[in-house]
Every structure is written in C-alpha cells, then in structure tokens.
Design a protein around this motif. Structure first.
Motif, PDB file in Angstrom:
ATOM      1  N   ILE A 168     -11.537 -11.737  -3.754  1.00 26.61           N
ATOM      2  CA  ILE A 168     -11.442 -10.319  -3.390  1.00 26.61           C
ATOM      3  C   ILE A 168     -12.629  -9.562  -3.954  1.00 26.61           C
ATOM      4  O   ILE A 168     -13.140  -9.885  -5.031  1.00 26.61           O
ATOM      5  CB  ILE A 168     -10.111  -9.710  -3.892  1.00 26.61           C
ATOM      6  CG1 ILE A 168      -9.871  -8.328  -3.284  1.00 26.61           C
ATOM      7  CG2 ILE A 168     -10.058  -9.669  -5.423  1.00 26.61           C
ATOM      8  CD1 ILE A 168      -8.440  -7.826  -3.451  1.00 26.61           C
ATOM      9  N   LYS A 169     -13.078  -8.551  -3.232  1.00 24.61           N
ATOM     10  CA  LYS A 169     -14.216  -7.736  -3.650  1.00 24.61           C
ATOM     11  C   LYS A 169     -13.742  -6.582  -4.534  1.00 24.61           C
ATOM     12  O   LYS A 169     -12.587  -6.174  -4.466  1.00 24.61           O
ATOM     13  CB  LYS A 169     -14.941  -7.175  -2.422  1.00 24.61           C
ATOM     14  CG  LYS A 169     -15.496  -8.223  -1.483  1.00 24.61           C
ATOM     15  CD  LYS A 169     -16.094  -7.560  -0.252  1.00 24.61           C
ATOM     16  CE  LYS A 169     -16.593  -8.590   0.744  1.00 24.61           C
ATOM     17  NZ  LYS A 169     -17.116  -7.945   1.983  1.00 24.61           N
ATOM     18  N   LEU A 170     -14.639  -6.047  -5.329  1.00 24.42           N
ATOM     19  CA  LEU A 170     -14.349  -4.848  -6.107  1.00 24.42           C
ATOM     20  C   LEU A 170     -14.012  -3.703  -5.163  1.00 24.42           C
ATOM     21  O   LEU A 170     -14.754  -3.405  -4.233  1.00 24.42           O
ATOM     22  CB  LEU A 170     -15.563  -4.474  -6.957  1.00 24.42           C
ATOM     23  CG  LEU A 170     -15.478  -3.147  -7.724  1.00 24.42           C
ATOM     24  CD1 LEU A 170     -14.407  -3.225  -8.804  1.00 24.42           C
ATOM     25  CD2 LEU A 170     -16.824  -2.783  -8.329  1.00 24.42           C
ATOM     26  N   GLY A 171     -12.868  -3.064  -5.393  1.00 20.58           N
ATOM     27  CA  GLY A 171     -12.470  -1.919  -4.580  1.00 20.58           C
ATOM     28  C   GLY A 171     -11.870  -2.265  -3.239  1.00 20.58           C
ATOM     29  O   GLY A 171     -11.521  -1.361  -2.472  1.00 20.58           O
ATOM     30  N   GLU A 172     -11.714  -3.563  -2.946  1.00 23.28           N
ATOM     31  CA  GLU A 172     -11.114  -3.960  -1.670  1.00 23.28           C
ATOM     32  C   GLU A 172      -9.626  -3.620  -1.675  1.00 23.28           C
ATOM     33  O   GLU A 172      -8.917  -3.889  -2.637  1.00 23.28           O
ATOM     34  CB  GLU A 172     -11.305  -5.453  -1.439  1.00 23.28           C
ATOM     35  CG  GLU A 172     -10.741  -5.960  -0.123  1.00 23.28           C
ATOM     36  CD  GLU A 172     -10.966  -7.451   0.091  1.00 23.28           C
ATOM     37  OE1 GLU A 172     -10.251  -8.045   0.926  1.00 23.28           O
ATOM     38  OE2 GLU A 172     -11.844  -8.027  -0.589  1.00 23.28           O
ATOM     39  N   ARG A 173      -9.145  -3.032  -0.613  1.00 25.33           N
ATOM     40  CA  ARG A 173      -7.732  -2.668  -0.558  1.00 25.33           C
ATOM     41  C   ARG A 173      -6.885  -3.929  -0.385  1.00 25.33           C
ATOM     42  O   ARG A 173      -7.263  -4.854   0.338  1.00 25.33           O
ATOM     43  CB  ARG A 173      -7.466  -1.667   0.550  1.00 25.33           C
ATOM     44  CG  ARG A 173      -7.755  -2.176   1.939  1.00 25.33           C
ATOM     45  CD  ARG A 173      -7.405  -1.178   3.010  1.00 25.33           C
ATOM     46  NE  ARG A 173      -7.381  -1.849   4.307  1.00 25.33           N
ATOM     47  CZ  ARG A 173      -6.651  -1.469   5.338  1.00 25.33           C
ATOM     48  NH1 ARG A 173      -5.893  -0.410   5.244  1.00 25.33           N
ATOM     49  NH2 ARG A 173      -6.674  -2.130   6.464  1.00 25.33           N
ATOM     50  N   TYR A 174      -5.736  -3.963  -1.037  1.00 24.75           N
ATOM     51  CA  TYR A 174      -4.865  -5.129  -0.919  1.00 24.75           C
ATOM     52  C   TYR A 174      -3.405  -4.757  -0.651  1.00 24.75           C
ATOM     53  O   TYR A 174      -2.605  -5.612  -0.285  1.00 24.75           O
ATOM     54  CB  TYR A 174      -4.950  -5.995  -2.182  1.00 24.75           C
ATOM     55  CG  TYR A 174      -4.252  -5.423  -3.398  1.00 24.75           C
ATOM     56  CD1 TYR A 174      -2.916  -5.725  -3.678  1.00 24.75           C
ATOM     57  CD2 TYR A 174      -4.918  -4.564  -4.269  1.00 24.75           C
ATOM     58  CE1 TYR A 174      -2.268  -5.198  -4.788  1.00 24.75           C
ATOM     59  CE2 TYR A 174      -4.282  -4.039  -5.385  1.00 24.75           C
ATOM     60  CZ  TYR A 174      -2.964  -4.357  -5.639  1.00 24.75           C
ATOM     61  OH  TYR A 174      -2.334  -3.831  -6.736  1.00 24.75           O
ATOM     62  N   GLY A 175      -3.028  -3.490  -0.837  1.00 22.79           N
ATOM     63  CA  GLY A 175      -1.646  -3.113  -0.588  1.00 22.79           C
ATOM     64  C   GLY A 175      -1.424  -1.623  -0.719  1.00 22.79           C
ATOM     65  O   GLY A 175      -2.357  -0.859  -0.989  1.00 22.79           O
ATOM     66  N   MET A 176      -0.180  -1.215  -0.524  1.00 24.45           N
ATOM     67  CA  MET A 176       0.169   0.196  -0.684  1.00 24.45           C
ATOM     68  C   MET A 176       1.667   0.318  -0.969  1.00 24.45           C
ATOM     69  O   MET A 176       2.444  -0.607  -0.731  1.00 24.45           O
ATOM     70  CB  MET A 176      -0.199   1.014   0.564  1.00 24.45           C
ATOM     71  CG  MET A 176       0.712   0.824   1.751  1.00 24.45           C
ATOM     72  SD  MET A 176       0.321   1.947   3.139  1.00 24.45           S
ATOM     73  CE  MET A 176       0.659   3.553   2.404  1.00 24.45           C
ATOM     74  N   ILE A 177       2.032   1.481  -1.513  1.00 24.42           N
ATOM     75  CA  ILE A 177       3.436   1.841  -1.701  1.00 24.42           C
ATOM     76  C   ILE A 177       3.654   3.132  -0.934  1.00 24.42           C
ATOM     77  O   ILE A 177       2.836   4.047  -1.005  1.00 24.42           O
ATOM     78  CB  ILE A 177       3.777   2.070  -3.181  1.00 24.42           C
ATOM     79  CG1 ILE A 177       3.023   1.096  -4.088  1.00 24.42           C
ATOM     80  CG2 ILE A 177       5.267   1.963  -3.415  1.00 24.42           C
ATOM     81  CD1 ILE A 177       3.194   1.396  -5.559  1.00 24.42           C
ATOM     82  N   THR A 178       4.750   3.220  -0.211  1.00 25.42           N
ATOM     83  CA  THR A 178       4.965   4.418   0.598  1.00 25.42           C
ATOM     84  C   THR A 178       5.803   5.470  -0.126  1.00 25.42           C
ATOM     85  O   THR A 178       6.793   5.143  -0.784  1.00 25.42           O
ATOM     86  CB  THR A 178       5.666   4.054   1.923  1.00 25.42           C
ATOM     87  OG1 THR A 178       6.853   3.315   1.649  1.00 25.42           O
ATOM     88  CG2 THR A 178       4.757   3.208   2.800  1.00 25.42           C
ATOM     89  N   PHE A 179       5.347   6.707  -0.009  1.00 32.04           N
ATOM     90  CA  PHE A 179       6.119   7.903  -0.372  1.00 32.04           C
ATOM     91  C   PHE A 179       6.490   8.040  -1.848  1.00 32.04           C
ATOM     92  O   PHE A 179       7.658   8.091  -2.213  1.00 32.04           O
ATOM     93  CB  PHE A 179       7.381   8.010   0.488  1.00 32.04           C
ATOM     94  CG  PHE A 179       7.105   7.885   1.951  1.00 32.04           C
ATOM     95  CD1 PHE A 179       6.162   8.694   2.556  1.00 32.04           C
ATOM     96  CD2 PHE A 179       7.740   6.927   2.721  1.00 32.04           C
ATOM     97  CE1 PHE A 179       5.875   8.579   3.908  1.00 32.04           C
ATOM     98  CE2 PHE A 179       7.468   6.809   4.069  1.00 32.04           C
ATOM     99  CZ  PHE A 179       6.522   7.637   4.661  1.00 32.04           C
ATOM    100  N   GLY A 180       5.478   8.149  -2.694  1.00 29.33           N
ATOM    101  CA  GLY A 180       5.718   8.423  -4.103  1.00 29.33           C
ATOM    102  C   GLY A 180       6.009   7.159  -4.879  1.00 29.33           C
ATOM    103  O   GLY A 180       6.849   6.360  -4.476  1.00 29.33           O
ATOM    104  N   SER A 181       5.311   6.950  -5.980  1.00 26.05           N
ATOM    105  CA  SER A 181       5.428   5.674  -6.666  1.00 26.05           C
ATOM    106  C   SER A 181       4.672   5.708  -7.984  1.00 26.05           C
ATOM    107  O   SER A 181       4.154   6.738  -8.398  1.00 26.05           O
ATOM    108  CB  SER A 181       4.866   4.561  -5.780  1.00 26.05           C
ATOM    109  OG  SER A 181       3.616   4.961  -5.239  1.00 26.05           O
TER     110      SER A 181
END
Length: 215
Positions: A168-181
C-alpha cells in the motif's frame, strides 16, 4: 492511472434515494418544509461521501501521516491490538461533517486484519472502544508497525474495506466508516509526536509524528 472518484460509489444509493424523494416532493407539491428537508438530506449525502484529493505534509521515510480526519480526543500509552506491544495510542473522533475515508499512515504493507463483531454504543461511553464493532488493520514496513482501528459508533452500522491486504502507498485510501465514528492509531514508542490533544487532523495529509531511529 485510475481516475479518482469525486464522490464515493458507496454513497450512490443514499444520494439516489434522497434525490428521488426530493424530485417527488417537487412534482407532487409536498409542503415546502418537506421539500426543504429532502433537499437538505440530498445535499448532506453528496457532501458526506466526498472524496477529496490529499497530499501528505511530509512523505519522508520516517514520517507518519494521519489515517483519519477528525479531532484528536486523547493521546496515551496503551497495548496495541494485533501486535500486543506497548504503544502510543491516538484517538481521533469524527463528526458527521468530517471526511470518513481512512488512508494508510505509511508506505508499506497491509499485513494483517481483525474484524471484531460487537455493539454500537455511543462513542461517549467509556466502554465503546472496547465493546463496539471495529476493524483493526496492521500497517508495517522495515521501520514501523502501526495498527489503525476503525470503531463504529451508535449511528454507524457499517465499516467498509476498499481493498484487500498487500502492498500500500502512503495516503492510499483503504476503507471508511459511515456516519460518525472513531479511529484509534497505535504508534511505536520511539516516536516524536507532532500533534496534541484537541487538534484537528486530515487523513492522508496531516503529519502526526516521526520515527526516532536513535531510540
């Protein structure tokens, strides 16, 4: 080169449904307050699922970049999940208005992952970071072992992974959490921190520290 999405595809269903509701409210002349409500919801989803480009403040080998947007609510010593090492834990709280994408804090390898099925307590609860649904990922290279833990909140019901383990590269996106976390970052003890509690940070951009090779 892969084209960067301005709006995440994960947001398309929310945007489409709220957009249709807004159009229906106009066509059938719903009360103005309902029209306004559906419009605000539509705009919110477009804004929430935005995917801004990010450039790290420092991309040197020893630099560690924030994996998440939000406000740092706590910095303390703790035992890191996955590695079980003494670490510096940085807890980052996300509001509904922060970008909810998580990005790699270093260049290296996503080498391990643990998904913990749990509860959805309010993040104001002292037990939330222990009992809530969470996704732990180990990032490592020859200098670092960093664990990033995505923690679901009371409203959040979904933690998304964009990719599998591997380089993986520096700053590469890998995931997310929806609506506050909340996102907890576990750093090696031999680090020079460049952030403090109550500071705002941005994923893939804000420098949070340097590995001190002298220690």
């Amino acid at each position: 080169m892969k084209k960067t999405e301005i709006i995440l595809k994960e947001g398309y269903p929310y945007i489409a449904i709220s957009g249709v509701l807004f159009l229906v409210s106009l066509l059938f002349k719903f009360p103005t307050i309902l029209q306004l409500l559906f419009f605000v919801i539509f705009v919110f989803f477009v804004y929430f699922f935005r995917n801004p480009a990010r450039i790290p403040e420092d991309d040197s080998e020893n630099a560690i970049i924030s994996p998440s947007d939000g406000t740092i609510i706590e910095i303390k010593e703790s035992i890191s999940p996955i590695t079980n090492k003494n670490s510096i834990k940085i807890s980052i709280r996300l509001s509904l208005f922060d970008v909810h994408i998580q990005r790699s804090p270093i260049k290296g390898e996503m080498s391990a992952r643990e998904y913990i099925h749990g509860m959805f307590l309010s993040l104001n609860s002292n037990k939330a970071s222990e009992l809530n649904e969470q996704n732990r990922v180990l990032f490592e290279n020859e200098k670092n072992q960093i664990v990033v833990n995505q923690i679901a909140g009371f409203i959040t019901r979904r933690i998304i992974m964009f990719r599998d383990l591997g380089p993986i590269k520096l700053g590469e996106r890998y995931g997310m959490i929806t609506f506050g976390s909340q996102v907890d970052v576990y750093l090696p003890k031999n680090i020079t921190l460049k952030v403090s509690e109550f500071q705002k940070v941005k994923a893939g951009e804000s420098l949070i520290g340097y590995i001190n090779e002298a220690n």
